[in-house]
Enzyme design. Structure first.
Site, PDB file in Angstrom:
ATOM      1  CD  GLU A 265      -2.505  -1.448   2.598  1.00 23.65           C
ATOM      2  OE1 GLU A 265      -2.334  -0.409   3.437  1.00 23.65           O
ATOM      3  OE2 GLU A 265      -3.228  -2.282   2.554  1.00 23.65           O
ATOM      4  CG  HIS A 292      -5.215   0.391   5.531  1.00 19.68           C
ATOM      5  ND1 HIS A 292      -4.025  -0.406   5.718  1.00 19.68           N
ATOM      6  CD2 HIS A 292      -5.957   0.289   6.754  1.00 19.68           C
ATOM      7  CE1 HIS A 292      -4.150  -0.790   6.904  1.00 19.68           C
ATOM      8  NE2 HIS A 292      -5.004  -0.252   7.368  1.00 19.68           N
TER       9      HIS A 292
HETATM   10  P1  NAI Z   1      -7.635  -8.805  18.363  1.00 18.22           P
HETATM   11  O1  NAI Z   1      -6.199  -9.234  18.890  1.00 18.22           O
HETATM   12  O2  NAI Z   1      -8.747  -8.340  19.397  1.00 18.22           O
HETATM   13  O3  NAI Z   1      -8.199 -10.233  17.571  1.00 18.22           O
HETATM   14  C1  NAI Z   1      -7.436 -11.109  16.600  1.00 18.22           C
HETATM   15  C2  NAI Z   1      -8.048 -12.292  16.921  1.00 18.22           C
HETATM   16  O4  NAI Z   1      -7.253 -13.194  16.017  1.00 18.22           O
HETATM   17  C3  NAI Z   1      -7.659 -13.198  18.232  1.00 18.22           C
HETATM   18  O5  NAI Z   1      -8.718 -13.355  19.053  1.00 18.22           O
HETATM   19  C4  NAI Z   1      -6.633 -14.176  18.074  1.00 18.22           C
HETATM   20  O6  NAI Z   1      -6.679 -15.223  18.742  1.00 18.22           O
HETATM   21  C5  NAI Z   1      -7.085 -14.517  16.420  1.00 18.22           C
HETATM   22  N1  NAI Z   1      -5.871 -15.223  15.693  1.00 18.22           N
HETATM   23  C6  NAI Z   1      -4.615 -15.297  15.850  1.00 18.22           C
HETATM   24  N2  NAI Z   1      -3.887 -16.012  14.931  1.00 18.22           N
HETATM   25  C7  NAI Z   1      -5.084 -16.751  14.454  1.00 18.22           C
HETATM   26  C8  NAI Z   1      -4.986 -17.650  13.427  1.00 18.22           C
HETATM   27  N3  NAI Z   1      -3.848 -18.284  12.924  1.00 18.22           N
HETATM   28  N4  NAI Z   1      -6.442 -18.252  13.333  1.00 18.22           N
HETATM   29  C9  NAI Z   1      -7.533 -17.465  13.580  1.00 18.22           C
HETATM   30  N5  NAI Z   1      -7.454 -16.573  14.479  1.00 18.22           N
HETATM   31  C10 NAI Z   1      -6.283 -16.282  14.848  1.00 18.22           C
HETATM   32  O7  NAI Z   1      -7.518  -7.909  17.228  1.00 18.22           O
HETATM   33  P2  NAI Z   1      -8.602  -6.970  16.696  1.00 18.22           P
HETATM   34  O8  NAI Z   1      -8.582  -5.866  17.357  1.00 18.22           O
HETATM   35  O9  NAI Z   1      -9.743  -7.575  16.327  1.00 18.22           O
HETATM   36  O10 NAI Z   1      -7.806  -6.666  15.103  1.00 18.22           O
HETATM   37  C11 NAI Z   1      -7.597  -7.660  14.157  1.00 18.22           C
HETATM   38  C12 NAI Z   1      -6.896  -7.294  12.967  1.00 18.22           C
HETATM   39  O11 NAI Z   1      -7.408  -6.213  12.182  1.00 18.22           O
HETATM   40  C13 NAI Z   1      -5.759  -6.493  13.410  1.00 18.22           C
HETATM   41  O12 NAI Z   1      -4.526  -7.290  13.911  1.00 18.22           O
HETATM   42  C14 NAI Z   1      -5.244  -5.409  12.305  1.00 18.22           C
HETATM   43  O13 NAI Z   1      -4.131  -6.017  11.610  1.00 18.22           O
HETATM   44  C15 NAI Z   1      -6.444  -5.383  11.729  1.00 18.22           C
HETATM   45  N6  NAI Z   1      -7.051  -4.019  11.452  1.00 18.22           N
HETATM   46  C16 NAI Z   1      -7.059  -3.439  10.379  1.00 18.22           C
HETATM   47  C17 NAI Z   1      -7.762  -2.102  10.237  1.00 18.22           C
HETATM   48  C18 NAI Z   1      -7.805  -1.599   9.119  1.00 18.22           C
HETATM   49  O14 NAI Z   1      -8.228  -0.373   8.936  1.00 18.22           O
HETATM   50  N7  NAI Z   1      -8.220  -2.237   7.882  1.00 18.22           N
HETATM   51  C19 NAI Z   1      -8.089  -1.262  11.676  1.00 18.22           C
HETATM   52  C20 NAI Z   1      -7.796  -2.034  12.810  1.00 18.22           C
HETATM   53  C21 NAI Z   1      -7.210  -3.412  12.781  1.00 18.22           C
END
Ligand code: NAI
Length: 326
Positions: A265, A292
């Site tokens: 990006e 994004h």
């Molecule tokens: P979070 O940490 O609360 O949840 C992530 C979940 O993914 C956790 O429950 C974890 O156990 C699970 N996980 C980890 N590895 C895994 C795997 N191999 N298979 C299945 N599940 C797995 O994070 P949150 O706040 O929900 O954010 C998720 C992601 O969203 C962030 O890491 C970030 O990269 C992305 N994000 C994107 C944004 C955007 O503007 N597009 C903005 C904010 C976050």
């Protein structure tokens, strides 16, 4: 006075950061676009706030002389070399909770737009004005009763699940690291990835980018999805093999994709998925790409900035950080 450097994204004046750090630190916005732009600028910083436009690789971290904390102004921290920071004894923190609603709204918005055919119909009718009826959009499967599969039932995944339940969808999730019992709180049964891919009408990705999730949704995963299924990715671009996704969409092996994040990006125009998105096809492919922006609302950005600055302030005052990730 301490010196806090905001490495990228934030245009001066940094009024919010200056307010939160008043009397404690001066704030400088570096507006870097590449990690190399930081060399000779961050060496003396006592704290760094890093947004999403650059990465902080080992050579930059190695030059920090007395940095006490690196705060990622956002959730995903895959752009910071955690191992390098750990070796230098610098804690890394994120702001995990500022944009849960925005990203869940965006994921559900992409799902609705793909299901209702909004974007592909607009694209074709702007050209021809006909047929001005349901033939322009069919097929549209009824969303209620369909299955949404959530990969990663964390904060955003769970908020997306709640929204989908309000649409009377069935929701499944795959999350090997979920705190046991939370699936009951969310009323979302846990299944393995293969079952999720086979049974879901919509697959929505909400995991962090890690060594394990990089390329998780590649050709093999896409081949397990139903030909009528939709894929939504608001997590990180590199979790999906976008070349394999472009091929699957082109060959009708899945029915649509809504993508907020790409492996590079701003996008590389030669990427197959970007080329497919830009092509003037008739009928248009059911592919929506947003730049994004899932995290974005004015309130969300203010919340990230306040929370990132407060995390910095805590550590500079000698208090423990709230959201340490490395
Ligand atoms: P979070 O940490 O609360 O949840 C992530 C979940 O993914 C956790 O429950 C974890 O156990 C699970 N996980 C980890 N590895 C895994 C795997 N191999 N298979 C299945 N599940 C797995 O994070 P949150 O706040 O929900 O954010 C998720 C992601 O969203 C962030 O890491 C970030 O990269 C992305 N994000 C994107 C944004 C955007 O503007 N597009 C903005 C904010 C976050």
């Amino acid at each position: 006075m301490f010196h806090v450097a905001v490495t990228d994204y934030l245009q001066p004046p940094a009024t919010i950061e200056e307010r939160e750090l008043a009397g404690l630190a001066r704030v400088e916005c570096l507006l870097a676009h590449r990690a190399e732009d930081l060399l000779d600028k961050v060496e003396g910083a006592d704290a760094l706030i890093v947004f999403h436009e650059i990465s902080l690789p080992r050579p930059v971290i190695a030059r920090l002389r007395h940095c006490r904390i690196i705060v990622r102004g956002g959730v995903g921290y895959d752009n910071v070399d955690l191992a390098a920071a750990r070796e230098r004894g610098i804690p890394v923190c994120n702001v995990p909770d500022y944009g849960v609603d925005e990203v869940a709204d965006h994921a559900v918005g992409l799902m609705l737009a793909l299901n209702r055919g909004w974007v592909r119909v607009e694209r074709s009718l702007r050209r021809s004005l006909t047929p001005w009826d349901k033939r322009a959009v069919e097929p549209v499967p009824r969303l209620a009763g369909q299955t949404l599969g959530i990969i990663g039932l964390g904060r955003i995944g769970a908020a997306t699940a709640r929204r989908a339940q309000a649409f009377r969808m069935k929701v499944l999730a795959c999350d090997p690291y979920l705190r046991p019992g939370l699936e009951k709180v969310f009323d979302v049964p846990l299944v393995d990835l293969d079952t999720l891919l086979r049974e879901s009408d919509v697959v929505s990705i909400h995991t962090p980018l890690t060594d394990e999730t990089r390329g998780l949704v590649g050709a093999a995963a896409l081949s397990r999805m139903k030909p009528s299924a939709l894929l939504v990715n608001t997590a990180r671009g590199a979790i999906v093999d976008t070349d394999a996704l472009a091929a699957a969409l082109q060959q009708g092996r899945i029915a649509g994709a809504g993508i907020d994040v790409l492996p590079t990006e701003p996008p590389d125009p030669s990427q197959a998925l970007v080329q497919l998105w830009r092509a003037e096809l008739n009928p248009p492919v059911n592919l929506i790409i947003t730049p994004h922006t899932a995290f974005y609302s004015e309130a969300a950005v203010e919340e990230i900035r306040v929370k990132a600055a407060r995390e910095v302030a805590r550590v500079l005052r000698g208090e423990p950080p709230k959201n340490r990730v490395g």
